[in-house]
Design an enzyme around this catalytic site. Structure first.
Site, PDB file in Angstrom:
ATOM      1  N   GLY A  68     108.911  50.338 104.146  1.00 54.02           N
ATOM      2  CA  GLY A  68     108.255  51.594 103.861  1.00 54.02           C
ATOM      3  C   GLY A  68     107.459  52.077 105.062  1.00 54.02           C
ATOM      4  N   GLY A 117     110.860  47.443 102.087  1.00 54.38           N
ATOM      5  CA  GLY A 117     111.534  48.501 101.352  1.00 54.38           C
ATOM      6  C   GLY A 117     113.010  48.613 101.660  1.00 54.38           C
ATOM      7  N   GLU A 140     105.495  40.803 103.972  1.00 58.42           N
ATOM      8  CA  GLU A 140     104.282  41.520 103.555  1.00 58.42           C
ATOM      9  C   GLU A 140     102.985  40.742 103.721  1.00 58.42           C
ATOM     10  OE1 GLU A 140     107.704  43.639 101.823  1.00 58.42           O
ATOM     11  OE2 GLU A 140     107.139  41.527 101.976  1.00 58.42           O
ATOM     12  N   ASP A 148     107.179  43.380  97.362  1.00 60.72           N
ATOM     13  CA  ASP A 148     107.357  44.332  96.261  1.00 60.72           C
ATOM     14  C   ASP A 148     108.823  44.754  96.211  1.00 60.72           C
ATOM     15  OD1 ASP A 148     107.301  45.829  98.625  1.00 60.72           O
ATOM     16  OD2 ASP A 148     106.208  47.507  97.717  1.00 60.72           O
TER      17      ASP A 148
END
Length: 354
Positions: A68, A117, A140, A148
Site C-alpha cells: 500500500g 498489499g 509489516e 493485513d
C-alpha cells in the site's frame, strides 16, 4: 472503463481481461484510487460473458506491487485523523475478499517484488504465478504495523510454524519457498511471461499454464523448518526469541536479532493475530479482525515512527515506544482487537470472536 487515471491500465484482448498496476516509479504501490479501479473492472468483467479470465500484472521491471501507499498512511496518521487510511483499508480488504471469491479465473503474475498489499491482490487469486525474480513478503512488523490484506490467514495456513517466522521477521520468499508456503501455485521462468500473457487471450487458463509452468529452483525453508517449528511454537514472542538464541543454529540466532530490531508492540500483536486467524476460519472473518488491528495501529506511535525510519527519512533507526518486549503488556495487545462498533468492516458475522 473510462477516465484519465492511468494508475491501473485496463484492457480486454480475446477471452482475457488484463489489469496492469501502473505506478512503476513507486513500485506499483496501491492507492485508494487503484483499489477502486480494480474493483470497478472486476464488477464489469464479472457480468461480461466475453471475458473468461482476469490477469493481473505490474508495470516496470522491479515487481508486481510493493504494498500500500504507506507514505499516505504515514501522513494521515501523523497529521490527520486516520479516516483516509481506514477508508482505504475498508475498500482494500473488501477487494481482497472479492478476489478470493471471484467467479472467473484470476491469474496473478507475482514477478519481482510482491509485498504487503501486493500479496493481497495476488495471493488470494485462483492462479498465482511466481518466477525466478519473485520476492514475496509481509514485512509489516518493520514499520510498526501488522500483516493485513488477509496475510495473517495466508501465513497461518503455511506448513508448521513457517508462517509465524515469516510474519514476525518479515523475511522474503523466493519462488520455491512461496510455493511451499502456498502463497503461489506455479513457477514460470520470467522469459516466458510475454508468451504466457499473450496465450491467455486465446486459450483456457489451465492449458496455458500447463504449457509454460516448470519446476522451481530449490528453496531454503523446507530445510530450515525443523528449527523454525521448534522455536516458534513458544507461547510468547519473548519465548520465541529465547528459543532462537538458545537453539545453536546460526540462522536461528540471526532470526532472533531480526526480531529484536522490529517493533515490540507489532511483534506481540502479530503473534496473537496470526494464532487467532488460524481459529477464525473464513477469510472474511480474518479480514474483519485485521481491520480492527489496522485501525488501532493508526493511534499508536510505532506506525508513524516505523514508516518515518524506513521510508521517509530512511535512517533505518526507528525508536519504538515502548522500546522492549517486556514493556508491552497483554492489555496493550488486547486493545488492538477491541470491537469498532458501527465502524466494523463487517464482511463476516457481526461478532468475529465467535
Amino acid at each position: 472503463m473510462t477516465g484519465t487515471d492511468d494508475s491501473v491500465l485496463v484492457r480486454v484482448e480475446g477471452r482475457a481481461a488484463y489489469l496492469t498496476l501502473n505506478r512503476p516509479t513507486a513500485l506499483n504501490a496501491l492507492t485508494h484510487q487503484m483499489v477502486r479501479r480494480i474493483d470497478g473492472a472486476l464488477t464489469a468483467w464479472e457480468h461480461d460473458p466475453s471475458v473468461e479470465t482476469v490477469v493481473l500484472t505490474g508495470a516496470g521491471e522491479r515487481g508486481l506491487c510493493a504494498g500500500g501507499d504507506i507514505r499516505a498512511i504515514h501522513n494521515d496518521a501523523r497529521d490527520g485523523d486516520g479516516s483516509a487510511s481506514a477508508a482505504f483499508w475498508r475498500d482494500e480488504y473488501r477487494l481482497n475478499a472479492r478476489i478470493a471469491r471471484y467467479p472467473k479465473p484470476y491469474v496473478a503474475v507475482m514477478d519481482g517484488i510482491v509485498m504487503g498489499g501486493g500479496v493481497g491482490v495476488s495471493a488470494h487469486g485462483s492462479f498465482r504465478i511466481v518466477t525466478e525474480r519473485s520476492r514475496v513478503a509481509m514485512p509489516e512488523t518493520g514499520i510498526g504495523f501488522v500483516p493485513d490484506v488477509g496475510g495473517t490467514r495466508l501465513l497461518g495456513l503455511a506448513p508448521g510454524e513457517l508462517g509465524t517466522h515469516l510474519a514476525l521477521t518479515g523475511a522474503s520468499l523466493g519462488a520455491s519457498d512461496a510455493l511451499y508456503c502456498d502463497l503461489a501455485d506455479h513457477y514460470v521462468p520470467s522469459q516466458s511471461l510475454p508468451e504466457l500473457l499473450t496465450a491467455l487471450a486465446h486459450a483456457p487458463v489451465r492449458e496455458v499454464i500447463d504449457r509454460y509452468a516448470r519446476e522451481a529452483p530449490p528453496g531454503e525453508l523446507a530445510a530450515a523448518q525443523a528449527w523454525i517449528d521448534a522455536c516458534y511454537t513458544a507461547d510468547t514472542v519473548e519465548g520465541i526469541v529465547e528459543r532462537l538464541l538458545d537453539h545453536g543454529d546460526s540462522a536461528a540466532k540471526q532470526a532472533a536479532e531480526t526480531l529484536l530490531a522490529k517493533s515490540p508492540t507489532a511483534l506481540k500483536v502479530t503473534l496473537v493475530a496470526l494464532r487467532r486467524a488460524r481459529r477464525l476460519g473464513p477469510l472474511e472473518k480474518v479480514l474483519d479482525q485485521e481491520y480492527r488491528v489496522s485501525c488501532a495501529a493508526l493511534a499508536t506511535p510505532d506506525l508513524v515512527e516505523g514508516i518515518r525510519a524506513q521510508v521517509i527519512d530512511k535512517d533505518r533507526t526507528p525508536h519504538w515506544s515502548p522500546p522492549t518486549l517486556a514493556e508491552v503488556s497483554d492489555a496493550d495487545v488486547e486493545r488492538f482487537f477491541a470491537p469498532l462498533g458501527e465502524r466494523e468492516l463487517g464482511l463476516a458475522v457481526p461478532d468475529i470472536t465467535q
